[in-house]
Design an enzyme around this catalytic site. Sequence first.
Site, PDB file in Angstrom:
ATOM      1  N   ARG A 156       7.086  -8.739  16.094  1.00 34.84           N
ATOM      2  CA  ARG A 156       7.697  -7.495  15.611  1.00 34.84           C
ATOM      3  C   ARG A 156       6.763  -6.345  15.935  1.00 34.84           C
ATOM      4  O   ARG A 156       5.540  -6.495  15.899  1.00 34.84           O
ATOM      5  CB  ARG A 156       7.953  -7.557  14.109  1.00 34.84           C
ATOM      6  CG  ARG A 156       8.465  -6.252  13.511  1.00 34.84           C
ATOM      7  CD  ARG A 156       8.803  -6.352  12.030  1.00 34.84           C
ATOM      8  NE  ARG A 156       9.199  -5.034  11.540  1.00 34.84           N
ATOM      9  CZ  ARG A 156       8.369  -4.187  10.908  1.00 34.84           C
ATOM     10  NH1 ARG A 156       7.116  -4.565  10.664  1.00 34.84           N
ATOM     11  NH2 ARG A 156       8.772  -3.000  10.513  1.00 34.84           N
TER      12      ARG A 156
ATOM     13  N   HIS B 253       4.787   0.268   0.036  1.00 35.91           N
ATOM     14  CA  HIS B 253       5.520  -0.535   1.031  1.00 35.91           C
ATOM     15  C   HIS B 253       4.612  -1.599   1.633  1.00 35.91           C
ATOM     16  O   HIS B 253       3.396  -1.617   1.378  1.00 35.91           O
ATOM     17  CB  HIS B 253       6.089   0.370   2.137  1.00 35.91           C
ATOM     18  CG  HIS B 253       5.078   1.203   2.835  1.00 35.91           C
ATOM     19  ND1 HIS B 253       4.468   2.313   2.251  1.00 35.91           N
ATOM     20  CD2 HIS B 253       4.515   1.091   4.054  1.00 35.91           C
ATOM     21  CE1 HIS B 253       3.611   2.855   3.104  1.00 35.91           C
ATOM     22  NE2 HIS B 253       3.606   2.133   4.212  1.00 35.91           N
TER      23      HIS B 253
ATOM     24  N   ASP C 194       0.482   4.849   2.065  1.00 34.91           N
ATOM     25  CA  ASP C 194      -0.341   5.399   3.140  1.00 34.91           C
ATOM     26  C   ASP C 194      -1.217   6.511   2.572  1.00 34.91           C
ATOM     27  O   ASP C 194      -0.693   7.405   1.896  1.00 34.91           O
ATOM     28  CB  ASP C 194       0.561   5.971   4.247  1.00 34.91           C
ATOM     29  CG  ASP C 194       1.387   4.884   4.918  1.00 34.91           C
ATOM     30  OD1 ASP C 194       2.440   5.211   5.495  1.00 34.91           O
ATOM     31  OD2 ASP C 194       0.980   3.712   4.842  1.00 34.91           O
TER      32      ASP C 194
ATOM     33  N   HIS D 206       0.837  -1.207   0.000  1.00 35.55           N
ATOM     34  CA  HIS D 206       0.000   0.000   0.000  1.00 35.55           C
ATOM     35  C   HIS D 206       0.865   1.248   0.000  1.00 35.55           C
ATOM     36  O   HIS D 206       2.042   1.221   0.329  1.00 35.55           O
ATOM     37  CB  HIS D 206      -0.894   0.013   1.250  1.00 35.55           C
ATOM     38  CG  HIS D 206      -0.113   0.196   2.512  1.00 35.55           C
ATOM     39  ND1 HIS D 206       0.595  -0.842   3.120  1.00 35.55           N
ATOM     40  CD2 HIS D 206       0.121   1.299   3.269  1.00 35.55           C
ATOM     41  CE1 HIS D 206       1.193  -0.377   4.196  1.00 35.55           C
ATOM     42  NE2 HIS D 206       0.944   0.909   4.314  1.00 35.55           N
TER      43      HIS D 206
HETATM   44  C1  LIG Z   1      -5.635   6.175   7.313  1.00 33.31           C
HETATM   45  C2  LIG Z   1      -5.116   4.953   7.462  1.00 33.31           C
HETATM   46  C3  LIG Z   1      -5.697   3.707   6.908  1.00 33.31           C
HETATM   47  C4  LIG Z   1      -4.624   2.644   7.303  1.00 33.31           C
HETATM   48  C5  LIG Z   1      -4.035   3.214   8.567  1.00 33.31           C
HETATM   49  C6  LIG Z   1      -3.846   4.664   8.204  1.00 33.31           C
HETATM   50  C7  LIG Z   1      -2.659   4.768   7.212  1.00 33.31           C
HETATM   51  C8  LIG Z   1      -2.305   3.416   6.561  1.00 33.31           C
HETATM   52  C9  LIG Z   1      -3.547   2.584   6.193  1.00 33.31           C
HETATM   53  C10 LIG Z   1      -3.288   1.073   5.974  1.00 33.31           C
HETATM   54  C11 LIG Z   1      -2.212   0.563   6.971  1.00 33.31           C
HETATM   55  C12 LIG Z   1      -2.858   0.700   4.547  1.00 33.31           C
HETATM   56  C13 LIG Z   1      -2.873  -0.825   4.349  1.00 33.31           C
HETATM   57  C14 LIG Z   1      -4.289  -1.396   4.607  1.00 33.31           C
HETATM   58  C15 LIG Z   1      -4.811  -1.050   6.022  1.00 33.31           C
HETATM   59  C16 LIG Z   1      -6.282  -1.530   6.095  1.00 33.31           C
HETATM   60  C17 LIG Z   1      -4.061  -1.856   7.089  1.00 33.31           C
HETATM   61  O1  LIG Z   1      -3.464  -2.911   6.758  1.00 33.31           O
HETATM   62  O2  LIG Z   1      -4.060  -1.492   8.281  1.00 33.31           O
HETATM   63  C18 LIG Z   1      -4.719   0.494   6.196  1.00 33.31           C
HETATM   64  C19 LIG Z   1      -5.142   1.189   7.495  1.00 33.31           C
HETATM   65  C20 LIG Z   1      -6.647   1.105   7.787  1.00 33.31           C
HETATM   66  O3  LIG Z   1      -7.489   1.305   6.872  1.00 33.31           O
HETATM   67  O4  LIG Z   1      -6.975   0.816   8.954  1.00 33.31           O
HETATM   68  O1  AKG Z   2       5.107  -2.198  10.265  1.00 32.24           O
HETATM   69  C1  AKG Z   2       5.689  -1.624   9.319  1.00 32.24           C
HETATM   70  O2  AKG Z   2       6.927  -1.594   9.192  1.00 32.24           O
HETATM   71  C2  AKG Z   2       4.846  -0.905   8.258  1.00 32.24           C
HETATM   72  C3  AKG Z   2       3.434  -0.613   8.750  1.00 32.24           C
HETATM   73  C4  AKG Z   2       2.694   0.278   7.766  1.00 32.24           C
HETATM   74  O3  AKG Z   2       3.050   0.406   6.602  1.00 32.24           O
HETATM   75  C5  AKG Z   2       1.509   1.013   8.220  1.00 32.24           C
HETATM   76  O4  AKG Z   2       1.065   0.801   9.379  1.00 32.24           O
HETATM   77  O5  AKG Z   2       1.008   1.842   7.376  1.00 32.24           O
HETATM   78 FE   FE2 Z   3       2.056   2.115   5.646  1.00 36.42          FE
END
Ligand SMILES: C=C1C[C@]23C[C@H]1CC[C@H]2[C@]1(C)CCC[C@@](C)(C(=O)O)[C@H]1[C@@H]3C(=O)O
Ligand code: AKG
Ligand code: FE2
Length: 372
Positions: free
Chosen positions: A296, A286, A232, A230
């Site tokens: 982790r 990333h 951010d 994704h």
């Molecule tokens: C505004 C946000 C949505 C998420 C948390 C923050 C910034 C990063 C986003 C996220 C980490 C991107 C990958 C998918 C996601 C669902 C996750 O894996 O947590 C995303 C977060 C979210 O929607 O909760």
């Molecule tokens: O845990 C990590 O190193 C990346 C986490 C991340 O990309 C996020 O929380 O948006």
């Molecule tokens: Fe991220």
Amino acid sequence: MLSQLKPFSFDASILQHHSHIPPQFMWPEEEKPCPEPPPSLDVPPIDLGGFLSGDPEAISNATRLVDQACRKHGFFLIVNHGIDMNLIEEAHKGTNFYFGMPLEEKERALRKPGDHCGYASSFTNRFSSKLPWKETLSFRYSNEGHLSSVVEQYFWDVMGANYASFGRICQKYCEAMNTLCLNVMEILGISLRVGATYFREFFEGNDSIMRLNYYPPCRKPDLALGTGPHCDPTSLTILHQDDVGGLEVYVDEKWHSITPNPQAFVVNIGDTFMALSNGIYKGCLHRAVVNSATPRKSLAFFLCPRMDKIVRPPKQLVSEGNPRIYPDFTWPALLEFTQKHYRSDMKTLESFVNWLQQRSTKSSEHYLQVEE
Ligand SMILES: C=C1C[C@]23C[C@H]1CC[C@H]2[C@]1(C)CCC[C@@](C)(C(=O)O)[C@H]1[C@@H]3C(=O)O
Ligand SMILES: O=C(O)CCC(=O)C(=O)O
Ligand SMILES: [Fe+2]
């Protein structure tokens, strides 16, 4: 629409010992972790102390390195940042304390559907496949006067007296992240030649998100992902990872690992800043992989503009040669899109713009129908 699924709870204290993982946690071939550990990305660290000292050479070095990195992949490291290492260690210790609690204790802060704050265990009730192998705790930070202790208050109100000390640590940590973000905004302003104060002033009153990521060990680390690929959707991310390793960045068409460095913060450009820079600086793709032996943790501070700010690039970044790429929008609209309508990935901003245009077309069609 993200459906409301029958939730099953991801109890890391149990699932981490299973030799097989539920199919919902298995990622498709094209997104699975690399079969071999990927090469590490060689990213020149930015010396923030040097930049802040006013030394012309240090300022020139910092802005040049940031500009090169952000035009290419949107990712860089900050060292000599001035943040107290004890505060960082306390934040990691408190994260261990919280995620070490029994599931029912953690679920006292359970994220409500459509909300971005609270505790989530792999979003089992949010997505039906490609579930991330992680637990998260997310909460709001704001430096607006009446919200200046919103972090500490959240821990009191939602988590209870046992977490008051952790709440104070997180409040201080978020305040330190806010200071760091505003300093980085000065570097970005100079690098983009709009002046040191332009983006700093834009984010002075920010309404940001702090997220604690906890990745339990996984017996099938080659099939699962801690966090999927994704960008951010936020503006700027300041991340501190522990010494385990697992963060990967996609550069030059391949994944690269980011070697842990406790003295450094990982910084990446998000979709909202990509729009603010009219696409000149790129959101960074990333993900996070997991391992079979060691939990982790990463502490991610997501800088977001105040709710009423219009995300629109400064006029200096729009020209005939570089016309507007994205329409005006507000952060709350993009946040709601990611929480209620779309799972953030590497195409979030493009999908959001399409969604906005469809909505305005539908509402004008509706208006015309009413008019006729
Ligand atoms: C505004 C946000 C949505 C998420 C948390 C923050 C910034 C990063 C986003 C996220 C980490 C991107 C990958 C998918 C996601 C669902 C996750 O894996 O947590 C995303 C977060 C979210 O929607 O909760
Ligand atoms: O845990 C990590 O190193 C990346 C986490 C991340 O990309 C996020 O929380 O948006
Ligand atoms: Fe991220």
